[in-house]
Design a protein around this motif. Structure first.
Motif, mmCIF file in Angstrom:
data_model
loop_
_atom_site.group_PDB
_atom_site.id
_atom_site.type_symbol
_atom_site.label_atom_id
_atom_site.label_comp_id
_atom_site.label_asym_id
_atom_site.label_seq_id
_atom_site.Cartn_x
_atom_site.Cartn_y
_atom_site.Cartn_z
ATOM 1 N N LYS A 122 0.951 -1.131 0.062
ATOM 2 C CA LYS A 122 0.030 0.098 0.089
ATOM 3 C C LYS A 122 0.935 1.477 0.045
ATOM 4 O O LYS A 122 0.595 2.112 -0.701
ATOM 5 N N ILE A 123 1.957 1.118 0.833
ATOM 6 C CA ILE A 123 2.925 2.382 0.894
ATOM 7 C C ILE A 123 3.418 2.417 -0.397
ATOM 8 O O ILE A 123 3.746 3.653 -0.810
ATOM 9 N N ARG B 34 1.972 4.278 -3.154
ATOM 10 C CA ARG B 34 1.725 5.715 -2.857
ATOM 11 C C ARG B 34 2.874 6.515 -3.289
ATOM 12 O O ARG B 34 2.995 7.749 -3.225
ATOM 13 N N ASN C 242 11.739 7.025 12.080
ATOM 14 C CA ASN C 242 10.323 7.595 12.272
ATOM 15 C C ASN C 242 9.578 6.845 13.322
ATOM 16 O O ASN C 242 8.383 7.239 13.368
ATOM 17 N N GLY C 243 10.036 5.735 14.090
ATOM 18 C CA GLY C 243 9.319 5.100 14.937
ATOM 19 C C GLY C 243 8.416 3.932 14.910
ATOM 20 O O GLY C 243 7.916 3.574 15.769
ATOM 21 N N THR C 244 8.127 3.953 13.459
ATOM 22 C CA THR C 244 6.923 3.045 13.319
ATOM 23 C C THR C 244 7.081 1.509 13.522
ATOM 24 O O THR C 244 6.361 0.687 14.019
ATOM 25 N N ARG D 30 6.909 0.945 17.138
ATOM 26 C CA ARG D 30 5.376 0.913 17.462
ATOM 27 C C ARG D 30 4.848 -0.705 16.956
ATOM 28 O O ARG D 30 3.996 -0.958 17.687
ATOM 29 N N MET E 84 5.558 -2.876 19.364
ATOM 30 C CA MET E 84 4.836 -3.169 20.582
ATOM 31 C C MET E 84 3.471 -3.897 20.486
ATOM 32 O O MET E 84 2.988 -4.039 21.609
ATOM 33 N N PRO F 22 3.567 5.786 22.119
ATOM 34 C CA PRO F 22 4.966 6.218 22.397
ATOM 35 C C PRO F 22 5.224 7.655 22.219
ATOM 36 O O PRO F 22 4.459 8.271 21.947
ATOM 37 N N LYS G 215 7.660 9.066 20.773
ATOM 38 C CA LYS G 215 7.822 9.550 19.252
ATOM 39 C C LYS G 215 6.643 9.231 18.677
ATOM 40 O O LYS G 215 6.256 8.022 18.459
ATOM 41 N N SER H 200 4.486 7.657 15.880
ATOM 42 C CA SER H 200 4.869 6.644 15.004
ATOM 43 C C SER H 200 3.329 6.581 14.036
ATOM 44 O O SER H 200 2.937 5.348 14.283
ATOM 45 N N LEU H 201 3.435 7.190 12.957
ATOM 46 C CA LEU H 201 2.090 6.831 12.070
ATOM 47 C C LEU H 201 2.962 6.797 10.754
ATOM 48 O O LEU H 201 4.080 7.099 10.689
ATOM 49 N N TYR H 202 2.344 5.853 9.929
ATOM 50 C CA TYR H 202 2.704 5.997 8.536
ATOM 51 C C TYR H 202 2.336 7.025 7.563
ATOM 52 O O TYR H 202 1.183 7.265 7.589
ATOM 53 N N PRO H 203 3.287 7.974 7.481
ATOM 54 C CA PRO H 203 3.038 9.243 6.604
ATOM 55 C C PRO H 203 2.063 9.054 5.190
ATOM 56 O O PRO H 203 1.336 9.638 4.833
ATOM 57 N N LEU H 204 2.286 7.854 4.773
ATOM 58 C CA LEU H 204 1.709 7.318 3.264
ATOM 59 C C LEU H 204 0.339 6.789 3.604
ATOM 60 O O LEU H 204 -0.037 6.237 2.573
ATOM 61 N N LEU H 205 0.083 6.431 4.794
ATOM 62 C CA LEU H 205 -1.349 5.931 4.959
ATOM 63 C C LEU H 205 -2.198 6.919 5.527
ATOM 64 O O LEU H 205 -1.868 7.752 6.178
ATOM 65 N N GLU I 55 -6.498 3.967 7.552
ATOM 66 C CA GLU I 55 -5.675 2.925 7.063
ATOM 67 C C GLU I 55 -4.356 2.747 8.411
ATOM 68 O O GLU I 55 -4.137 1.602 8.638
ATOM 69 N N GLU J 269 -6.464 0.768 11.052
ATOM 70 C CA GLU J 269 -6.858 -0.154 10.494
ATOM 71 C C GLU J 269 -5.531 -1.423 10.628
ATOM 72 O O GLU J 269 -5.757 -2.517 10.936
ATOM 73 N N MET K 287 -3.309 -0.862 12.861
ATOM 74 C CA MET K 287 -2.993 -1.248 14.248
ATOM 75 C C MET K 287 -4.219 -2.342 14.790
ATOM 76 O O MET K 287 -3.886 -3.170 15.277
ATOM 77 N N TYR L 231 -3.825 11.362 4.297
ATOM 78 C CA TYR L 231 -2.735 10.949 4.490
ATOM 79 C C TYR L 231 -2.214 11.568 5.872
ATOM 80 O O TYR L 231 -2.185 12.821 6.000
ATOM 81 N N ALA M 27 -5.329 4.967 18.312
ATOM 82 C CA ALA M 27 -4.885 3.879 17.534
ATOM 83 C C ALA M 27 -4.302 2.920 19.018
ATOM 84 O O ALA M 27 -4.234 1.526 18.603
#
Lengths: 368, 249
Positions: A19-20, A23, A203-205, A208, A211, B87, B89, B91-96, B100, B103, B105, B136, B152
């Protein structure tokens, strides 16, 4: 945690990766275009010198003319190099098909067959024909062999060469296409898995995701599934592009290519994870990546045959899985051989995959 | 009161460039079920390290932690589904998109699809992000990202919430939303453990506050009693009373 949940989790991760990717418009384009550019630019722009090319001389003639020819070939040095060009093995009473099978197996780059009546013909001033088989899947080396022998034989003016083409008429482009595919997969795997991990670290994902109840095995597996699909898709696009643009012919089995690439992708992913586990951020990873992928571009035989690089470089090449992948890809795609011909390459690649992948999973820490 | 987190003689030592750093030094405490538990302390006090150990992200050097009855050492996989983490920091996906990200998570926590969609709609509305659900998150403001991160972490209906500095760098309006969410989730029966640098926040929200300094827990009580025993008028003074005025590295 059961294997079923781990697999299910890994598919969630893989789906997210796609998906990423969908984009990142600016990434998709070069991802598929890069290998095509490599083939076109390098294909038209490069060549190499050859030394120590292993050739077989099948001398069925016992006369003087043939022994002096054999000696000349053994001592032949190219114009700009003081080293002998050939490393010659001598034999007799070998059939042409047997010689061809030795070339198929990659033992020799060429085989010259001197017929029984050769010396007689020369002595009688009659014209005669020698048969030269070359490994035309390696266009640089085979071209050099043909040129050298033509030069040597031109002196008498009586001898002509019969050069049956074992794998069809091949050009340098045919030689580099399988290599470029392997190189693209190698660089693609390492850089995209590595930068994905290093980037997600930044970016910490990644933390996350770790976790959540998902195991780190699932995360790595998900990213690997994504790589496998992506790299196989790139390969298919590249083979078609090479066919359309430069008339590349795929002589071997697609299944065998896929099999080699799957094993090879696993080692690429493993190396990528190992490297990213050493890098704190994206920038360090990019530099580390350059250090590994740039040299492998030149020592593993993508653009010129392994036989044309100095010995110490060849030593490095033997420690890189890319070397074996390129050899296997060429054997399948150009020579049209099956799995039995690439069994050594395949076993080595599998070992590489097991070692690097296991080490990668081990080094990939949860708190990364 | 029934403890939901039990920490005993917790120690965490890091080795970095041949230096030995004791980030957490023999800390013991309990967090009770249904309380809001705040952790304050200067930079480098060991809050985040303690936090990472409580959330199973890193293993203690010695000592023990039990979360919801499970030992972090051997049963981290049993603890993870029971806790929700925001957290420090983001921590999200910028391109979602926001939806999304949620979802993803939800899926990673194995929330059934139908339940998940209902919850996502409900929570997006609750934090006022329903209009941005399909944008996004790369273009979100800090406040929007933080609201999204908070919801989330509740999709899988966790018993315990861990928030690491949930309001750092946010405007007063967003901070207010975060506090309201904290109270709401607490009223629903969830235990909340959070770290903060805002004394006012700790004072407002917490049933009990733990003060950490140099890897030790130097005080633990409810905000009122802490003020009383130190003769302070606010938590800021309590903080200085326990940790001094010296600036930390």
């Amino acid at each position: 945690m059961t294997i079923k949940t781990e697999l299910k989790d890994s598919l969630i991760v893989a789906k997210k990766e796609f998906k990423i990717l969908s984009r990142k418009k600016a990434l998709i384009f070069p991802l598929f275009l890069f290998p095509i550019i490599m083939i076109v630019f390098f294909g038209y722009g490069m060549g190499g010198t050859v030394k120590d090319a292993p050739i077989l001389i099948i001398n069925d003639d016992a006369g003087r003319a043939s022994s002096s020819l054999v000696q000349e070939i053994g001592g032949y040095t190219p114009k700009y190099d003081a080293n002998p060009m050939f490393s010659v093995t001598y034999t007799k009473d070998m059939s042409q098909s047997e010689a061809e099978s030795k070339i198929d197996a990659g033992i020799y780059k060429g085989a010259l067959i001197i017929p029984q009546n050769y010396s007689d013909s020369i002595a009688k001033n009659e014209s005669t024909t020698l048969t030269l088989l070359t490994d035309s899947s390696d266009t640089t080396t085979s071209g050099a062999i043909i040129n050298a022998l033509r030069q040597l034989l031109a002196k008498t003016g009586l001898v002509s060469l019969n050069i049956p083409s074992i794998y069809g008429d091949l050009e340098y482009l045919d030689f580099i296409t399988p290599g470029v595919i392997a190189l693209t997969v190698f660089m693609g795997c390492i850089s995209s898995i590595g930068s994905a991990i290093a980037g997600e670290k930044e970016n910490g994902t990644l933390v996350r995701m770790l976790m959540t109840p998902v195991s780190k095995r699932s995360v790595i597996l998900g990213k690997t599934i994504y790589q496998l699909i992506l790299q196989l898709a790139r390969t298919v696009v590249l083979i078609f592009a090479a066919y359309l643009l430069v008339g590349f012919n795929m002589n071997g089995s697609w299944l065998a290519v896929a099999l080699v690439l799957i094993v090879f992708t696993l080692s690429g992913v493993g190396i990528g994870i190992i490297m990213s586990s050493r890098a704190e951020d994206m920038e360090s990873f990019i530099q580390l990546n350059m250090l590994v992928t740039m040299p492998s571009m030149f020592v593993t035989g993508v653009f010129f045959p392994l036989s044309s690089v100095p010995g110490w470089m060849r030593c490095i090449a033997y420690f890189l899985p890319l070397t074996y992948a390129i050899d296997a890809m060429r054997t399948i795609m150009i020579k049209g051989q099956g799995l039995s011909a690439i069994s050594t390459d395949f076993i080595i690649l599998t070992l590489f995959a097991i070692v690097t992948f296991t080490l990668g999973v081990h080094l990939f820490r949860r708190e990364a | 009161m029934e403890p939901i987190i039990e920490v005993k003689n917790l120690v965490k030592v890091f080795h970095s460039r041949r230096r030995k750093i004791t980030a957490v030094n023999d800390v013991s405490f309990d967090v009770f079920k249904g309380e809001i538990f705040g952790m304050i302390g200067p930079n480098g006090a060991g809050k985040s390290t303690t936090f990472s150990m409580l959330t199973t992200l890193i293993k203690p050097t010695s000592g023990s932690i039990k979360v919801a009855g499970f030992d972090v050492e051997n049963h981290d996989y049993k603890i993870r589904p029971l806790i929700g983490i925001v957290p420090q920091k983001l921590s999200l996906y910028p391109l979602l998109t926001a939806r999304e990200n949620l979802e993803l998570m939800g899926n990673l926590y194995h929330v059934p699809k139908k339940v998940m969609e209902e919850k996502i709609d409900y929570y997006l509305k609750l934090v006022g992000l329903e209009a941005s659900a399909d944008r996004y998150t790369g273009g979100f403001s800090g406040g929007m990202k933080q609201r999204l991160s908070v919801i989330a972490a509740v999709l899988h209906d966790p018993q315990i919430l861990f928030w690491d500095e949930p309001s750092t760098g946010l405007d007063p309006q967003t901070r207010n939303v975060i506090w309201k969410l904290a109270r709401k989730f607490n009223e629903e029966g969830r235990t909340l453990v959070f770290t903060t640098h805002y004394m006012e926040e700790a004072d407002n929200l917490c049933d009990r506050v733990a003060v950490m300094d140099s890897g030790k827990m130097v005080a633990l009580d409810n905000p009122e009693r802490l003020k009383e025993t130190t003769g302070s008028t606010n938590l800021e003074e309590v903080f200085v009373h326990f940790t001094g005025e010296e600036v930390r590295d």
